[in-house]
Design an enzyme around this catalytic site. Sequence first.
Site, PDB file in Angstrom:
ATOM      1  N   GLY A 142       0.806  -1.207   0.000  1.00 58.00           N
ATOM      2  CA  GLY A 142       0.000   0.000   0.000  1.00 58.00           C
ATOM      3  C   GLY A 142       0.841   1.260   0.000  1.00 58.00           C
ATOM      4  CG  ASP A 143       0.694   5.844  -1.272  1.00 58.38           C
ATOM      5  OD1 ASP A 143       1.406   6.337  -0.373  1.00 58.38           O
ATOM      6  OD2 ASP A 143       0.396   6.458  -2.311  1.00 58.38           O
ATOM      7  CG  PHE A 144       3.705   6.235   3.643  1.00 56.56           C
ATOM      8  CD1 PHE A 144       3.672   7.399   2.897  1.00 56.56           C
ATOM      9  CD2 PHE A 144       4.923   5.608   3.833  1.00 56.56           C
ATOM     10  CE1 PHE A 144       4.814   7.932   2.336  1.00 56.56           C
ATOM     11  CE2 PHE A 144       6.096   6.135   3.282  1.00 56.56           C
ATOM     12  CZ  PHE A 144       6.026   7.300   2.536  1.00 56.56           C
TER      13      PHE A 144
ATOM     14  CG  HIS B 248      14.354  11.918   7.342  1.00 59.11           C
ATOM     15  ND1 HIS B 248      15.716  11.763   7.490  1.00 59.11           N
ATOM     16  CD2 HIS B 248      13.962  10.881   6.567  1.00 59.11           C
ATOM     17  CE1 HIS B 248      16.133  10.697   6.834  1.00 59.11           C
ATOM     18  NE2 HIS B 248      15.082  10.144   6.267  1.00 59.11           N
TER      19      HIS B 248
END
Length: 354
Positions: free
Chosen positions: A230-232, A250
């Site tokens: 998935g994609d955060f 960061h």
Amino acid sequence: MPTTEQALLGNLVRQVMGDALGFLNAAALRVAVRLDIAEHLASGPRTPTELARLSDTDPGHLARVLRFLAMRGVFREDEQGAYQLTPAAELLRAESPMSVRSMVLLLTDEMYWLPAGRLEETVQTGTTVFNEIFGGPLFDVLAREPHRADIFHTAIADLSVTEQDPIAASYDFPDTGTVVDVGGGPGGLLHAVLLRNPGLRGVLFEQESVLTQHRLGDPAIAGRWEPVAGDFFGRIPTGGDIYVLKRVLHDWDDRDSLRILRATRQAMANEAKLLIIDAVIPSGNDPHPSKLYDLAMMTNFDGKERTRAEFDTLLAAANLRAVRVIPTPGTLSIVEAVPAPPAAPSAPDEAEIR
């Protein structure tokens, strides 16, 4: 005889001139790694002529680079004019337990080198010139250029090897529950956490292309972890007791970091905890690696290292609250956060996170 004041002034001039030529430190180090000088010296001292023969280089020019690096403690010249390994040079060997070879190749690659040369433009405009140079953001470039992706991901994975066990040992994980490593790369930190805490289960949440290169095939943790693609920036797996963001925030500016934190908060139950594992910039003028890394993040990602106050502001905007900052043996710290109580004051909106 120069006066004390003149001597101090002379030292300052030499310091500033040395800083202005500091780019040559990186250039010389890259030469040594690319030519496998440390590997050639593993069996014993060799002269510049012998090393030049092995590396197909000019012996005179190579000798000058080696002399410069020896001045900085990388290699040492003996009385016979031969060079040998030092503890610092050992770190340049691929087989060193704490090898930084891949990191040197990444940090001296043109992906870092070229944007740094245009730092003035970044400061003037408030955004990296990386996209202009390479035709898109770094992670987009990595997705379409496998050779650059290999340099980057190999270096980050090797760096994690030096960090993950000390980090896992620095936090008192619960005896049972589930740890969700968000954007956890090949899973090095999750592996270290599961090894140290046999009652825990783990979820490695990453992009599909990264999951195929996971490093969690250890029989000691078999059956205690699962990969989730998935994609955060989107939907993050629910059901975790501990959520981890190591070296994730960061890479991103405050706006995108807030998106990641809000997606994570949405996945968290009210009793869950979030561990942000990043450098925390200390106040004052004393040297700290985070202040150098912050410039690297600014030139390449529009990212940043943050102070405790900056973390507090970001977390509040995501309806989270920092509980404490736990140092680790390295540069990174663990910012432990929990969901903010319902009665907490309204969080700043995105306009305040710029």
